[in-house]
Design an enzyme around this catalytic site. Structure first.
Site, mmCIF file in Angstrom:
data_model
loop_
_atom_site.group_PDB
_atom_site.id
_atom_site.type_symbol
_atom_site.label_atom_id
_atom_site.label_comp_id
_atom_site.label_asym_id
_atom_site.label_seq_id
_atom_site.Cartn_x
_atom_site.Cartn_y
_atom_site.Cartn_z
ATOM 1 N N ARG A 211 1.026 -1.279 -0.086
ATOM 2 C CA ARG A 211 -0.038 -0.109 0.037
ATOM 3 C C ARG A 211 0.888 1.204 -0.168
ATOM 4 O O ARG A 211 1.375 1.598 1.118
ATOM 5 C CB ARG A 211 -0.789 0.076 1.375
ATOM 6 N N ARG B 226 1.213 -6.723 -9.697
ATOM 7 C CA ARG B 226 1.781 -6.102 -8.595
ATOM 8 C C ARG B 226 1.956 -7.072 -7.405
ATOM 9 O O ARG B 226 2.609 -6.759 -6.461
ATOM 10 C CB ARG B 226 0.804 -4.840 -8.047
ATOM 11 N N HIS C 231 -1.035 3.414 -9.923
ATOM 12 C CA HIS C 231 -1.761 4.013 -8.979
ATOM 13 C C HIS C 231 -0.734 4.794 -7.956
ATOM 14 O O HIS C 231 -0.662 4.475 -6.912
ATOM 15 C CB HIS C 231 -2.147 2.708 -8.202
ATOM 16 N N ASP D 139 -13.824 9.064 -5.369
ATOM 17 C CA ASP D 139 -13.360 7.919 -6.067
ATOM 18 C C ASP D 139 -13.909 8.321 -7.578
ATOM 19 O O ASP D 139 -14.845 7.648 -7.823
ATOM 20 C CB ASP D 139 -13.364 6.552 -5.630
ATOM 21 N N GLU E 13 -4.320 8.947 -10.756
ATOM 22 C CA GLU E 13 -3.846 7.714 -11.604
ATOM 23 C C GLU E 13 -3.848 7.622 -13.068
ATOM 24 O O GLU E 13 -5.003 7.780 -13.648
ATOM 25 C CB GLU E 13 -4.531 6.487 -10.919
#
Length: 323
Positions: free
Chosen positions: A85, A108, A184, A229, A285
């Site tokens: 994170r 990832r 991201h 978001d 992003e």
């Protein structure tokens, strides 16, 4: 006497060569948290970035003052297969939950390798110290997503301290495939309530808190006072994050990624995010989601993300990066 002078000269030359090799060493490979391998790249002015081979993930980007321009969660978990994170996670071959794969794909959560002999990379962005990484689809990956690929990623420090990521994805299969894609980045900010994101006015977006319902943003810029978001569609190639308290602007330039996500969870509970962490970052992003990328066998796709920091009010190309 002549032989002695020659030996002294040769010794001096050897010392000079070793010194130059040390000074210009491209990167340092070392152990990071929990023994995971990471690469540290520095320039002569002390600016640097770090990238973990787990995830091919940049976790730090520091200016010459040692200030980190990326955010890492205070509760980040460096234990595979958990994603890390913070920093700049790599999203492929699926953005979020827009398809049948695990959210944000699987690269990832893979161990990348250093690409010792990458094919030539032509870019108009001036780059200095860099590292090339590579990830090839494994048998386990093919069981999840039945398409062979090679993913190359160059991470580079520019001469002004700016950061450039250049992904190159090749279809190494015998049939075409399509994918969605993204980075991201978690950008470090002074306070989420003291920033604004510019460059997305009058654009359509999908509200990811409302089942991706489509809206149009009529505001001049985005500010934050609650969870946000949004997936913005067909966005310009340059976006700006203005930090009023720091009097700096993060300039994000992208190529090959038509869309952009702006995200901050506010005080929504996220298991690997500290309670107050949301105040110190914003995610802007670069992504390609609305129109998936289609690759024919043997075809390569390339994109660029270039990030710099300039004094606020000076975010055009003519400004000198102030990282």
């Amino acid at each position: 006497m002549g032989n002695k002078i020659n030996l002294i000269f040769l010794w001096a030359m050897l010392v000079a060569v070793v010194a130059m090799a040390t000074e210009h060493r491209p990167f340092e490979r070392t152990k990071g948290i929990n023994g995971l391998e990471k690469i540290i790249v520095r320039d002569r002015r002390g600016r640097s970035f770090e990238v973990y081979l787990y995830g091919g993930q940049v976790t730090s980007w520091k200016n010459e003052k040692g200030e980190d321009l990326l955010f890492m969660s205070t509760k980040a978990i460096f234990e595979p297969p958990t994603p890390i994170r913070g920093g700049i996670p790599v999203l492929f071959p699926q953005y979020s939950n827009t398809g049948p794969l695990p959210s944000h794909g699987f690269v990832r959560q893979r161990f990348w390798e250093i690409d010792a002999n990458p094919p030539p990379l032509h870019s108009h962005h001036s780059s200095g110290a860099h590292v090339d990484l590579i990830l090839k689809s494994s048998e386990a990956d093919l069981k999840i997503w039945p398409h062979k690929f090679v993913y190359r990623l160059r991470v580079a420090l520019g001469h002004g301290g700016d950061l450039t990521l250049t992904p190159r994805i090749t279809n190494s299969d015998v049939k075409p495939f399509n994918f969605t894609f993204g980075f991201h980045p978690y950008f470090s900010v002074s306070d989420i309530s003291q920033i604004q994101v510019e460059g997305l006015q009058n654009l359509d977006y999908l509200d990811q808190q409302k089942n991706r319902t489509r809206f149009t943003d009529h505001g001049k810029f985005i500010t934050f006072d609650s969870q946000l978001d949004r997936l913005y569609l067909r966005t310009p190639n340059t976006l700006r994050i203005v930090d009023h308290k720091k009097k700096k602007t993060i300039v994000v330039r992208k190529e090959g990624q038509a869309d952009a996500v702006v995200w901050n969870p506010w005080d929504k509970k996220v298991s690997d995010l500290g309670v107050e962490d949301y105040r110190r970052f914003v995610a802007v992003e670069p992504v390609a989601v609305e129109k998936p990328i289609i690759l024919k066998p043997g075809q390569e796709w390339k994109a660029i993300v270039h990030v710099s920091v300039v004094p606020s009010g000076c975010s055009r190309k003519s400004c000198i990066p102030h990282t």
